[in-house]
Design a protein around this motif. Structure first.
Motif, PDB file in Angstrom:
ATOM      1  N   PRO A  11      -7.225  19.248  29.904  1.00 52.22           N
ATOM      2  CA  PRO A  11      -7.280  18.377  31.085  1.00 52.22           C
ATOM      3  C   PRO A  11      -7.246  16.902  30.677  1.00 52.22           C
ATOM      4  O   PRO A  11      -7.595  16.533  29.555  1.00 52.22           O
ATOM      5  N   THR A  12      -6.801  16.044  31.598  1.00 55.44           N
ATOM      6  CA  THR A  12      -6.760  14.613  31.337  1.00 55.44           C
ATOM      7  C   THR A  12      -8.124  14.114  30.877  1.00 55.44           C
ATOM      8  O   THR A  12      -9.159  14.475  31.438  1.00 55.44           O
ATOM      9  N   SER A  13      -8.124  13.295  29.832  1.00 50.23           N
ATOM     10  CA  SER A  13      -9.337  12.723  29.231  1.00 50.23           C
ATOM     11  C   SER A  13     -10.238  13.773  28.599  1.00 50.23           C
ATOM     12  O   SER A  13     -11.405  13.507  28.333  1.00 50.23           O
ATOM     13  N   SER A  14      -9.692  14.949  28.323  1.00 51.91           N
ATOM     14  CA  SER A  14     -10.505  16.000  27.698  1.00 51.91           C
ATOM     15  C   SER A  14      -9.853  16.527  26.419  1.00 51.91           C
ATOM     16  O   SER A  14     -10.033  17.689  26.052  1.00 51.91           O
ATOM     17  N   ALA A  56     -17.410  14.620  33.810  1.00 51.42           N
ATOM     18  CA  ALA A  56     -16.387  13.613  33.527  1.00 51.42           C
ATOM     19  C   ALA A  56     -15.514  13.371  34.759  1.00 51.42           C
ATOM     20  O   ALA A  56     -15.165  12.225  35.077  1.00 51.42           O
ATOM     21  N   ARG A  57     -15.161  14.437  35.457  1.00 51.06           N
ATOM     22  CA  ARG A  57     -14.340  14.294  36.667  1.00 51.06           C
ATOM     23  C   ARG A  57     -15.080  13.502  37.747  1.00 51.06           C
ATOM     24  O   ARG A  57     -14.504  12.647  38.415  1.00 51.06           O
ATOM     25  N   GLN A  58     -16.373  13.807  37.897  1.00 47.94           N
ATOM     26  CA  GLN A  58     -17.163  13.082  38.892  1.00 47.94           C
ATOM     27  C   GLN A  58     -17.265  11.606  38.544  1.00 47.94           C
ATOM     28  O   GLN A  58     -17.172  10.737  39.428  1.00 47.94           O
ATOM     29  N   ALA A  59     -17.420  11.300  37.258  1.00 51.16           N
ATOM     30  CA  ALA A  59     -17.498   9.895  36.845  1.00 51.16           C
ATOM     31  C   ALA A  59     -16.180   9.181  37.098  1.00 51.16           C
ATOM     32  O   ALA A  59     -16.163   8.019  37.541  1.00 51.16           O
ATOM     33  N   GLU A 119     -13.957   9.975  39.422  1.00 52.15           N
ATOM     34  CA  GLU A 119     -13.816   9.815  40.873  1.00 52.15           C
ATOM     35  C   GLU A 119     -14.667   8.641  41.393  1.00 52.15           C
ATOM     36  O   GLU A 119     -14.222   7.867  42.234  1.00 52.15           O
ATOM     37  N   GLN A 120     -15.872   8.515  40.862  1.00 50.08           N
ATOM     38  CA  GLN A 120     -16.760   7.436  41.290  1.00 50.08           C
ATOM     39  C   GLN A 120     -16.230   6.074  40.832  1.00 50.08           C
ATOM     40  O   GLN A 120     -16.315   5.095  41.587  1.00 50.08           O
ATOM     41  N   SER A 121     -15.672   6.008  39.628  1.00 53.95           N
ATOM     42  CA  SER A 121     -15.138   4.733  39.148  1.00 53.95           C
ATOM     43  C   SER A 121     -13.895   4.335  39.927  1.00 53.95           C
ATOM     44  O   SER A 121     -13.624   3.149  40.124  1.00 53.95           O
ATOM     45  N   GLY A 122     -13.138   5.329  40.410  1.00 56.30           N
ATOM     46  CA  GLY A 122     -11.941   5.031  41.194  1.00 56.30           C
ATOM     47  C   GLY A 122     -12.237   4.562  42.579  1.00 56.30           C
ATOM     48  O   GLY A 122     -11.469   3.813  43.198  1.00 56.30           O
ATOM     49  N   SER A 123     -13.377   4.982  43.118  1.00 56.17           N
ATOM     50  CA  SER A 123     -13.754   4.579  44.457  1.00 56.17           C
ATOM     51  C   SER A 123     -14.494   3.254  44.443  1.00 56.17           C
ATOM     52  O   SER A 123     -14.576   2.543  45.403  1.00 56.17           O
TER      53      SER A 123
END
Length: 202
Positions: free
Chosen positions: A127-130, A193-196, A198-202
């Protein structure tokens, strides 16, 4: 992909693939002083650049052995040459499952066309960034730290010879890599990582 690590199927080879791009043959302008009584290890930070090299490496998950090649650049052409090398070196009759990141060269149309014609190859993209999930990435990190970064090389050939010598060490005493984290722990880390992201994008 995690299933390949935790419960690899029979009659196939799992290859963890990665590239070290733009490895520079740097020659230090002054010899390094080793660590000794009364002084610390030193090295110069100005250097002479003699060119670059790209490394393609595939680690067999079950055996820990390496298949590798060096190139002068990193495009889909070189990646396809590496896949063809894997095709030659992995015994016929075995399916080849390749774990790699989703870099553009891995998804080029020419590469996809070749993979379609060679049905024993199955790609698994991290996955991306993984990309840390790919075990060979850690090995290439060790190569960079132990075999390249501290060195001084007067030519690209000298750098290549040093890299090859380092890569041959695990092949002489190959042993399988064992994950220390459980599948649940790995998946939980991906979710965090996905949640982080998503939060940084918002």
């Amino acid at each position: 992909m995690i299933g390949l690590y935790l419960d690899p199927p029979e009659k196939l080879v799992v290859l963890c693939c990665d590239e070290k791009t733009q490895g520079q043959a740097l020659e230090r302008t002054q010899p390094a002083l080793p660590l000794g009584l009364g002084h610390v290890h030193t090295k110069t930070y100005d250097d002479i650049r003699h060119g670059t090299i790209c490394l393609f490496a595939a680690m067999s998950y079950l055996e820990g052995k390496l298949i590798y090649r060096t190139e002068h650049q990193h495009t889909h052409v070189e990646w396809l040459r590496f896949l063809k090398q894997l095709h030659r070196e992995v015994p016929r009759g075995l399916d080849v499952h390749v774990i790699a990141d989703n870099y553009a060269t891995h998804n080029h149309g020419t590469v996809k066309a070749w993979l379609k014609k060679h049905g024993r190859f199955q790609m698994h993209f991290t996955p991306t960034s993984s990309s840390w999930m790919n075990v060979v990435e850690r090995f290439i990190g060790d190569l960079t730290e132990d075999g390249v970064r501290e060195g001084s090389f007067t030519s690209v050939k000298e750098l290549k010879d040093s890299i090859v010598a380092y890569l041959e060490q695990p092949n002489r005493a190959a042993k399988p890599y064992r994950w220390k984290a459980s599948g649940a722990e790995i998946l939980a880390k991906i979710q965090r990582a996905r949640q982080a992201l998503e939060q940084s994008g918002s």
